[in-house]
Design a protein around this motif. Structure first.
Motif, PDB file in Angstrom:
ATOM      1  N   UNK A  11      63.317  25.553  38.816  1.00 15.55           N
ATOM      2  CA  UNK A  11      61.954  26.078  38.614  1.00 15.55           C
ATOM      3  C   UNK A  11      61.966  27.537  38.180  1.00 15.55           C
ATOM      4  N   UNK A  15      63.092  29.108  30.526  1.00 18.36           N
ATOM      5  CA  UNK A  15      63.067  28.132  29.425  1.00 18.36           C
ATOM      6  C   UNK A  15      64.025  26.995  29.783  1.00 18.36           C
TER       7      UNK A  15
ATOM      8  N   UNK B 140      50.987  28.998  32.902  1.00 20.84           N
ATOM      9  CA  UNK B 140      51.902  27.980  32.371  1.00 20.84           C
ATOM     10  C   UNK B 140      51.657  27.767  30.876  1.00 20.84           C
ATOM     11  N   UNK B 143      52.582  30.814  28.732  1.00 26.62           N
ATOM     12  CA  UNK B 143      54.030  31.044  28.682  1.00 26.62           C
ATOM     13  C   UNK B 143      54.755  29.952  27.894  1.00 26.62           C
ATOM     14  N   UNK B 144      54.394  28.698  28.139  1.00 23.67           N
ATOM     15  CA  UNK B 144      55.153  27.608  27.508  1.00 23.67           C
ATOM     16  C   UNK B 144      54.530  27.088  26.210  1.00 23.67           C
ATOM     17  N   UNK B 147      54.281  30.550  24.077  1.00 21.07           N
ATOM     18  CA  UNK B 147      55.546  31.301  24.110  1.00 21.07           C
ATOM     19  C   UNK B 147      55.309  32.813  24.158  1.00 21.07           C
ATOM     20  N   UNK B 148      54.315  33.228  24.916  1.00 19.22           N
ATOM     21  CA  UNK B 148      54.110  34.664  25.123  1.00 19.22           C
ATOM     22  C   UNK B 148      55.159  35.147  26.116  1.00 19.22           C
ATOM     23  N   UNK B 150      56.467  37.379  29.424  1.00 17.79           N
ATOM     24  CA  UNK B 150      55.855  37.573  30.758  1.00 17.79           C
ATOM     25  C   UNK B 150      54.861  38.735  30.736  1.00 17.79           C
ATOM     26  N   UNK B 165      55.190  36.203  37.008  1.00 14.74           N
ATOM     27  CA  UNK B 165      56.443  35.457  37.122  1.00 14.74           C
ATOM     28  C   UNK B 165      56.378  34.496  38.311  1.00 14.74           C
ATOM     29  N   UNK B 169      56.527  30.412  38.424  1.00 14.23           N
ATOM     30  CA  UNK B 169      57.508  29.733  39.285  1.00 14.23           C
ATOM     31  C   UNK B 169      56.793  28.692  40.169  1.00 14.23           C
TER      32      UNK B 169
END
Lengths: 141, 181
Positions: A11, A15, B140, B143-144, B147-148, B150, B165, B169
């Motif tokens: 987790x 990436x 989420x 970020x995913x 694709x920025x 953190x 972060x 997580x």
């Protein structure tokens, strides 16, 4: 490495595909963690699939058309509002300017009313001259 | 020599009412905003409609943009907030039965059984992502899907990078738990 540590580290990877040697070794021995990893891979495949979808290039035209449609009605609403406001102002000005022009006539009317009243109450022959006065006072009508 | 105008140049021109400057900004960011919307809605048509709404909202609110954050940060903030509102509305509509969810299959030529299994997996992933708390989902997706970095996600969410972060997580841990059931 325990399964908990594996899951936590998985987790923490920002990436996918950044596994450490230790994690790889644990996964080779643990079927459950291997399944967890595979499910995560499915999640990232799903994300990649959705990300790969391209937006229609015509969306810009649609957005700009919508923006301009919104802009125009505001001007079209403003114009009748301005016209109505102007009409009201003209009407009010007209009303007051009329009273300005008729100011002298109004005072003469008041004078004549006074004459009528004086004539009626103090004259020896009330009413005889009223008709003449009225005729003279209201001749402008 | 012809130079590409910066975002702030274009924003300034758009604030003066020049729609063609805003059109360049739309071209520049439409795909990114669309990806964000996809992360929340998981449907191309809905995401495209929402992208349109985001840019119209941005145009209408442009006078309130003071340049303290980057234009992109401000735009993504509008996008995630609008997307969260839309998903809430969709949830309500599906609860009341107004929406009949149609799942598109991208694997029409393949074996029906594999097709069904993939569809189930996709549905499981979608519902897991949708179950995330709104801040976790925002982090989420930014970020995913976008694709920025953190730091960029932190700017959009107005949080510290460390808190961002930990948000990502926690989102990953939750997804891990739901998907491995």
């Amino acid at each position: 490495m325990t399964c908990n540590e594996f899951n936590k580290q998985l987790a923490m990877l920002q990436r996918s595909g950044e596994m450490t040697q230790e994690m790889q070794e644990h996964m080779d021995e643990c079927a459950s963690c291997k399944e967890t990893y595979e499910k995560e891979q499915l999640l990232f495949d799903f994300v990649e699939e959705e990300k790969a979808l391209k937006i229609s290039p015509f969306v810009t035209t649609r957005i700009m058309a919508q923006i301009e449609r919104v802009e125009k009605p505001s001007r079209m609403v403003a114009r009748p509002a301005f016209v109505s406001l102007l009409s009201v102002v003209v009407l009010i000005l007209g009303f007051f300017s009329a009273s300005l022009f008729s100011g002298s006539e109004a005072s003469s009317l008041a004078d004549s009313t006074e004459i009528i009243a004086t004539d009626y109450f103090f004259s020896a022959n009330p009413g005889s001259q009223i008709e003449d006065i009225w005729l003279n006072s209201y001749s402008y009508e | 020599m012809h130079t590409t105008p910066t975002d702030s140049d274009l924003v300034q021109q758009a604030q003066d009412g020049r729609t063609e400057a805003f059109s360049v900004l739309v071209d520049r960011y439409r795909q990114k905003v669309f990806q964000t919307c996809m992360g929340f809605l998981h449907n191309g048509d809905d995401a495209e409609d929402l992208t349109q709404e985001v840019f119209v909202k941005a145009w209408n609110a442009l006078s309130s943009f003071d340049g303290r954050a980057a234009f992109s940060t401000w735009l993504y903030r509008i996008a995630v907030n609008k997307a969260i509102n839309k998903t809430r509305k969709n949830k309500l509509r599906s609860f009341t039965g107004i929406i009949d969810e149609v799942t598109e299959s991208g694997y029409a030529d393949e074996d029906a059984e594999i097709n069904l299994m993939r569809r189930e997996q996709r549905e499981q992933i979608k519902s897991a992502v949708n179950r995330l708390k709104s801040r976790q989902k925002k982090a989420f997706v930014l970020f995913y899907y976008q694709e920025l970095s953190l730091a960029e996600v932190a700017d959009v969410l107005e949080m510290s990078p460390k808190a961002t972060e930990s948000l990502i997580f926690r989102a990953r841990k939750r997804l891990q738990g739901w998907l491995s059931r």
